[in-house]
Design an enzyme around this catalytic site. Structure first.
Site, mmCIF file in Angstrom:
data_model
loop_
_atom_site.group_PDB
_atom_site.id
_atom_site.type_symbol
_atom_site.label_atom_id
_atom_site.label_comp_id
_atom_site.label_asym_id
_atom_site.label_seq_id
_atom_site.Cartn_x
_atom_site.Cartn_y
_atom_site.Cartn_z
ATOM 1 N N CYS A 82 64.545 19.166 24.196
ATOM 2 C CA CYS A 82 64.725 19.328 22.896
ATOM 3 C C CYS A 82 66.234 19.154 22.247
ATOM 4 O O CYS A 82 67.239 19.346 22.860
ATOM 5 C CB CYS A 82 64.655 20.991 22.400
ATOM 6 S SG CYS A 82 62.831 21.246 22.700
ATOM 7 N N ASP A 83 66.288 18.493 21.033
ATOM 8 C CA ASP A 83 67.517 18.691 20.194
ATOM 9 C C ASP A 83 68.647 18.242 20.992
ATOM 10 O O ASP A 83 68.906 17.305 21.479
ATOM 11 C CB ASP A 83 67.486 20.128 19.350
ATOM 12 C CG ASP A 83 66.355 20.204 18.408
ATOM 13 O OD1 ASP A 83 65.498 19.350 18.696
ATOM 14 O OD2 ASP A 83 66.247 21.023 17.791
ATOM 15 N N CYS B 213 58.325 20.230 19.335
ATOM 16 C CA CYS B 213 57.429 20.377 18.048
ATOM 17 C C CYS B 213 57.065 18.734 17.808
ATOM 18 O O CYS B 213 58.060 17.799 17.654
ATOM 19 C CB CYS B 213 58.462 20.688 16.873
ATOM 20 S SG CYS B 213 58.663 22.449 17.184
ATOM 21 N N GLU C 71 72.635 23.484 10.529
ATOM 22 C CA GLU C 71 71.363 23.013 9.694
ATOM 23 C C GLU C 71 71.015 23.891 8.685
ATOM 24 O O GLU C 71 70.951 25.063 8.815
ATOM 25 C CB GLU C 71 70.505 22.692 10.710
ATOM 26 C CG GLU C 71 70.351 21.632 11.650
ATOM 27 C CD GLU C 71 69.063 21.497 12.648
ATOM 28 O OE1 GLU C 71 68.327 22.006 12.553
ATOM 29 O OE2 GLU C 71 69.260 20.517 13.307
ATOM 30 N N SER D 264 67.376 19.509 9.218
ATOM 31 C CA SER D 264 66.405 19.226 10.504
ATOM 32 C C SER D 264 65.748 17.978 10.187
ATOM 33 O O SER D 264 65.456 17.580 9.058
ATOM 34 C CB SER D 264 65.289 20.419 10.365
ATOM 35 O OG SER D 264 64.202 20.327 11.307
#
Length: 556
Positions: A119-120, A187, A436, A462
């Site tokens: 993730c991210d 996601c 964000e 995002s």
């Protein structure tokens, strides 16, 4: 390999520690030691399944004659902090992850790394660590989540916002919550997580064809074992990131990001990688390819499909095949062959998810750099996620000193169609941490204002978001950028086709305001956010804690 580190009388104290941890003398002395940094964290679907993937990686390392040494690295889920002030820690997390991997690897003298992340900023930090350490390294991704099914429709996590702001009752919202995220994995939209997973293949840090395997597909485990085996081969061959990631490889990653309309956060990460490797890379490179590469990827928010669809439509290698005529192909690939040789084996699959350059999803690029007196050093927008109604706007500014203040104004009905929201002091230093803007942007989308209201900020946003949202404005407000001088009622022009974001205020008036401007104190007096604010580069240089001088930056 560093076998000398483990042999001889001087290494006795090292060997005894490894033996006490359960490793045999032969393994310790004779085999390559492969660090396995694992970003497992129980509180997120993107990382809660990584223990099983780590076991497969370690099995592969043992099978290939290596010694796996697993250790934990920090991991978070950005959605946990959605709407909270703590979201500003996420960008800082990239550097913390990189430092964590650097710290353990340097002390334990690993011959190579097989990192596990999804993730991210966590996976972005793993890439940064590989480049900083410059030892044979790879990343095994956690893959994407299956999309949810709700009321006969495919839904992703971002669809919760429409339900939240539409006045859905608690029972309906709970029902949707129970169905929107049905599996482990990142996601499944073109958020930062999947963007960075995909870019790993382009950067020669993730095995080709594996980055987007869904977490629910058991091919993920099979390929994780292969990755572990290949990590040993890379360590024995001494194949380092500095050999695999040239300037042309980084330029390929920019072209890929344009083509797939990846998260705008990828701009920060790619720039920081150039800086880490001593390769000259600037926003001008993004501007150049924005004029050449249209969006060919129909994944949310640019299209209706998910990353699971993207994977089975051919994935990263199919996109690279579609881009072949534009790419630098005479560059190294992960397997020791060139990208030209790898792509020669790929059959193009033009389909509803992945389009061709001749028949793109959109004539516009997936990312675009905007300039003007509001952002002379550059700002970023994702054109494919902006509605036609707001690609050109001229409106009055409504100024807020942070995300929550803007959110409260939106909720109170103070924002109306035609307004342009300006949110400042949320940049790298101002937040600190380049927050964000989930609160205000989610509210705009949920209330349907994203088709009539613009938003400009020195913060990030995002990869889930869409609308006339312009971020990364630089210089940021804390550094005295012109965004700090905007006043309520100033007329602002957003011209996405023309590449401009400006306020219609004279230079003389701006100078008058600048004379009165006072830099506010740092919001954080101690801790990692304070350190980050004092050590980070500006957004147009990647926003990472890389304070070494410019003279040391561009070596190749």
């Amino acid at each position: 390999m560093g076998t000398e580190f483990w042999n001889g009388a001087e290494a006795a104290h090292r060997r005894v520690m490894m033996k006490a941890a359960g490793y045999s003398d032969k393994d310790i002395r004779k085999k390559p030691h492969i660090g396995v940094p694992n970003s497992y964290m129980a509180g997120s679907p993107g990382s809660a399944h990584l223990r099983q993937i780590a076991e497969a990686v370690k099995e592969g390392i043992w099978a290939a004659g290596g010694v796996p040494v697993e250790f934990g690295i920090p991991a978070t889920c950005g959605n946990i902090a959605n709407g909270a002030e703590e979201l500003k820690y996420e960008q800082v997390g990239r550097d913390i992850v990189a430092m964590s991997v650097e710290f353990v690897t340097r002390v334990h003298n690993f011959d190579g790394l097989a990192m596990i992340a999804s993730c991210d900023n966590i996976i972005a930090g793993c890439y940064l660590a590989a480049m900083r350490l410059d030892i044979p390294s790879m990343i095994v991704t956690g893959g994407s989540m299956q999309p949810g099914q709700y009321c006969g429709k495919t839904v992703v996590e971002a669809d919760l916002d429409a339900a939240r702001f539409s006045g859905a009752d608690e029972e309906a919202l709970m029902d949707m919550e129970d169905n929107v995220c049905p599996s482990f994995g990142a996601c499944p939209s073109m958020g930062t997580a999947n963007t960075m997973q995909m870019l790993g293949e382009v950067l020669n840090l993730v095995l080709p064809g594996t980055s987007t395997i869904p977490a629910s597909d058991n091919a993920k485990l099979r390929k994780a074992r292969e990755a572990g085996m290949y990590a040993v081969e890379m360590a024995k061959a001494g194949r380092k990131p500095s050999e695999l990631i040239t300037k042309e490889v980084l330029l390929n990653s920019i072209m890929f990001d344009m083509a797939v309309a990846g998260s705008t956060n990828a701009v920060l990460h790619i720039l920081s990688y150039g800086y880490e490797l001593g390769i000259e890379l600037t926003l001008e490179d993004f501007e150049k390819y924005a004029k050449e590469i249209p969006c060919i990827n129909a994944v949310v928010p640019s299209g209706p499909y998910t990353v699971v669809d993207f994977h089975y439509a051919g994935g990263v290698m199919n996109v690279m095949k579609m881009l072949e005529s534009k790419l630098f192909t005479d560059v190294p690939g992960m397997y020791g062959t060139s990208w030209a040789e790898m792509l020669a084996k790929v059959k193009p699959q033009e389909n509803k998810v992945i389009h061709s350059l001749e028949r793109p999803l959109s004539q516009e690029p997936g990312l675009k750099i905007l300039r003007g007196n509001l952002s002379p050093n550059g700002a970023i927008v994702r054109p494919t996620a902006v509605y036609e109604e707001v690609k050109y706007m001229k409106g009055k500014a409504k100024v807020f000193e942070g995300d929550r203040a803007a959110f409260e104004a939106i909720q109170a009905g103070e924002i109306v169609p035609g307004d342009i929201i300006v949110i400042r002091y949320e940049g790298c230093k101002g937040a600190p941490g380049m927050k964000e803007l989930m609160l205000s942007i989610d509210a705009l989308i949920g209330l349907g204002l994203h088709k009539s209201v613009g938003l400009i900020s020195d913060a990030r946003f995002s990869g889930f978001n869409f609308g006339a949202i312009i971020g990364h404005v630089s210089p940021e407000a804390y550094d005295g950028g012109n965004i700090a001088l905007v006043e309520n009622g100033d007329e602002i022009v957003i011209d996405i086709p023309g590449g401009e974001v400006s306020m219609l205020v004279s230079d003389e008036e701006l100078e008058r305001r600048r004379e009165k401007w006072v830099c506010p104190p740092l919001k954080e007096e101690k801790g990692c956010l304070n350190i980050y604010a004092k050590m980070c580069r500006p957004a147009e240089e990647g926003g990472a804690m890389q304070p070494w001088g410019l003279d040391a930056r561009f070596k190749r």
